[in-house]
Scaffold this active site. Structure first.
Site, PDB file in Angstrom:
ATOM      1  N   LEU A 230      42.850  41.168  44.206  1.00  0.00           N
ATOM      2  CA  LEU A 230      42.814  41.786  45.517  1.00  0.00           C
ATOM      3  C   LEU A 230      43.060  40.622  46.475  1.00  0.00           C
ATOM      4  O   LEU A 230      42.377  39.608  46.412  1.00  0.00           O
ATOM      5  CB  LEU A 230      41.423  42.411  45.720  1.00  0.00           C
ATOM      6  CG  LEU A 230      41.222  43.593  46.647  1.00  0.00           C
ATOM      7  CD1 LEU A 230      42.241  44.701  46.415  1.00  0.00           C
ATOM      8  CD2 LEU A 230      39.824  44.156  46.467  1.00  0.00           C
ATOM      9  N   ASP A 231      44.047  40.759  47.360  1.00  0.00           N
ATOM     10  CA  ASP A 231      44.380  39.659  48.276  1.00  0.00           C
ATOM     11  C   ASP A 231      43.179  39.257  49.113  1.00  0.00           C
ATOM     12  O   ASP A 231      42.290  40.061  49.351  1.00  0.00           O
ATOM     13  CB  ASP A 231      45.498  40.098  49.227  1.00  0.00           C
ATOM     14  CG  ASP A 231      46.771  40.382  48.482  1.00  0.00           C
ATOM     15  OD1 ASP A 231      47.113  39.588  47.592  1.00  0.00           O
ATOM     16  OD2 ASP A 231      47.403  41.401  48.775  1.00  0.00           O
ATOM     17  N   ALA A 232      43.226  38.018  49.595  1.00  0.00           N
ATOM     18  CA  ALA A 232      42.099  37.499  50.387  1.00  0.00           C
ATOM     19  C   ALA A 232      41.796  38.412  51.574  1.00  0.00           C
ATOM     20  O   ALA A 232      40.636  38.675  51.885  1.00  0.00           O
ATOM     21  CB  ALA A 232      42.409  36.090  50.863  1.00  0.00           C
TER      22      ALA A 232
END
Ligand code: DC
Length: 484
Positions: free
Chosen positions: A109-111
């Site tokens: 999950l992207d930052a």
């Protein structure tokens, strides 16, 4: 460091948490309650340290400090990265979870994204859940700029063209909208890099917040931001089940000669199963329409091949999504209603015999079929396009019966045609299809051949439904479908 740790031992609550018994807090609670012992002695002091050889028990049960597989559900806050280390010095989600075994995220999950993330040390399940070909659907709540129109939602559902090609179909709906703006609920099976963000940017509604709310059957629920919990045994079983189901492509391949009733069967099956009917002939017909519009001679192989490589031919799910046929959009224009004319009939064989055209359309057909829950109809589906399809049907019928069926089809479209002309045309096409060097009509070794001259459509449907029940036992076909 290692040595010091050995001498001093580790704090008891940390040992319990690392063994997956409880959270650090929970472990402290257990100690306070007097339920924990070390080497047979009850311990209630929180600071107690234990060495690697000390025997720790909870409620008299020895704690296995060689922990086995651990599965953790975390509500990832924004700003945390899901990998172990970051060159920008941002915190990792791993720091939020007190379990010391080497955990890794199943699907990143992207930052700047939030929500459900699964952490585990079980590589096998991780692989099953994230394998791109058979990935299980992931659900997101997305706060977007502006207010997308219904038309835009349809575009997202059907597939958006990104740099590397079109996305697979997505499930898209409006979610209850809070004060912040418009929230959408989006479920996708693919997991391309920043896919949801890129899809929404492509339709002019950049993402402001992105929260993953579900991974297959697993839901984020009311887990607060930054908090974690162990996956329940039942949830793990459901996840495994979903991954197993996703690994059997839910497709039925139907092949057969021209006018053998493939589409009618495909549509009827799609209606029964609630799947999508994908008639691959439509793609060849759409290219033929496009060639006509551009004044390209269908026998000019190079020009038609170029057209095939350039045209953005995509499949469109109809608004009514249960059991309907897909529509075909070429370069943004729905050409579905122009596909079944005598002009197209006359030229489509030449387009379909073009090797380069077939090469261009092959990955597109596979991508579409990989979305699953689809009846894929054509004449090389079981042999070339989807040789791994779990159920293949080859429909056959005599030329006379097929000519009659095609005549009825034309008449249903308000077109008057001569049966003898149709029969002659079918015979010519059969010969051509069987003998052409590229992709001649063939029966897959593992296809079930149905001779349909004396069968009604209903009988065909019953036969295939029976086969489908055998091939897709996990679906419990015939039982009422759960919502969603
Ligand atoms: O099934 P249909 O008549 O709509 O197909 C249109 C043309 O495309 C016909 O010439 C067969 C060809 N076709 C093909 O070669 N391979 C497919 N998978 C589907 C159709």
């Amino acid at each position: 460091m290692e040595e010091q740790r050995h001498i001093e031992g580790e704090r008891l609550q940390k040992v319990l948490a690392e063994a997956g018994i409880a959270s650090r807090r929970g472990a402290e609670e257990l100690i306070r309650q007097g339920r924990v012992s070390v080497n047979g002695q009850n311990v209630t002091a929180l600071g107690t340290r234990v060495g690697p050889d000390d025997e720790v028990c909870v409620d008299g049960q020895p704690v296995d400090r060689d922990i086995g597989p651990v599965y953790i559900v975390l509500h990832k806050p924004r700003g945390y990265i899901s990998t172990v280390r970051d060159t920008h010095g941002r915190p990792s989600v791993l720091g939020l979870v007190p379990v010391k075994t080497r955990l890794f995220p199943m699907g990143r999950l992207d930052a700047d994204s939030e929500g459900l993330i699964l952490l585990t040390n079980d590589g096998g399940l991780g692989y099953q859940l994230t394998h791109p070909r058979h990935a299980i659907p992931k659900e997101y709540l997305v706060l977007v700029e502006g207010n997308p129109t219904d038309e835009t939602l349809e575009r997202l559902r059907y597939g958006v063209w990104l740099e590397e090609g079109p996305t697979a179909a997505a499930e898209v709906s409006r979610a209850v909208t809070g004060g912040e703006g418009v929230w959408l609920r989006i479920a996708i099976r693919e997991g391309r890099k920043r896919q949801v963000r890129r899809m929404l940017a492509a339709v002019g509604h950049p993402v402001r917040r992105l929260v993953r709310t579900g991974i297959g059957p697993l839901k984020l629920g009311a887990l607060p931001v930054g908090k974690w919990r162990f996956l329940k045994g039942t949830e793990l079983a459901e996840l495994r089940g979903a991954a197993t189901e996703a690994a059997v492509p839910l497709v039925i391949a139907i092949d057969g000669p021209a006018a053998s009733g493939k589409s009618a069967l495909g549509q009827a099956l799609a209606a029964r199963l609630g799947w999508l009917h994908f008639d691959t002939g439509m793609l060849y017909r759409a290219l033929t329409v496009l060639a006509h519009r551009r004044g390209i001679d269908v026998h000019d192989e190079d020009s038609v091949a170029e057209l095939a490589h350039q045209a953005r031919v995509s499949l469109v799910r109809p608004g009514n999504r249960t059991g309907a046929s897909a529509r075909v959009v070429v370069d943004g224009e729905d050409v579905t209603d122009e596909l079944y004319t005598q002009a197209v009939d006359a030229d489509v064989s030449a387009v379909a015999a073009n090797e380069e055209v077939r090469r261009a359309l092959l990955p597109r057909q596979r991508d579409i079929a990989n979305q699953g829950r689809m009846i894929v109809v054509g004449r090389d589906i079981g042999t070339v396009v989807l040789p791994g399809a779990p159920l293949k049907v080859y429909l056959d019928a005599s030329a006379e019966v097929r000519a009659m069926r095609r005549q009825q089809q034309f008449e249903a479209n308000g077109q008057v045609v001569d049966r003898e002309d149709l029969l002659a045309d079918l015979r010519r096409r059969d010969r051509y299809d069987r003998e052409r060097p590229n992709a001649p009509l063939a029966v897959a070794d593992d296809a079930v051949v149905l001779h349909t001259d004396r069968m009604t459509l209903e009988e065909e449907v019953e036969v295939v439904m029976k086969l489908a029940k055998e091939r897709f036992p996990a679906l419990a076909l015939g039982a009422p479908r759960r919502g969603g």
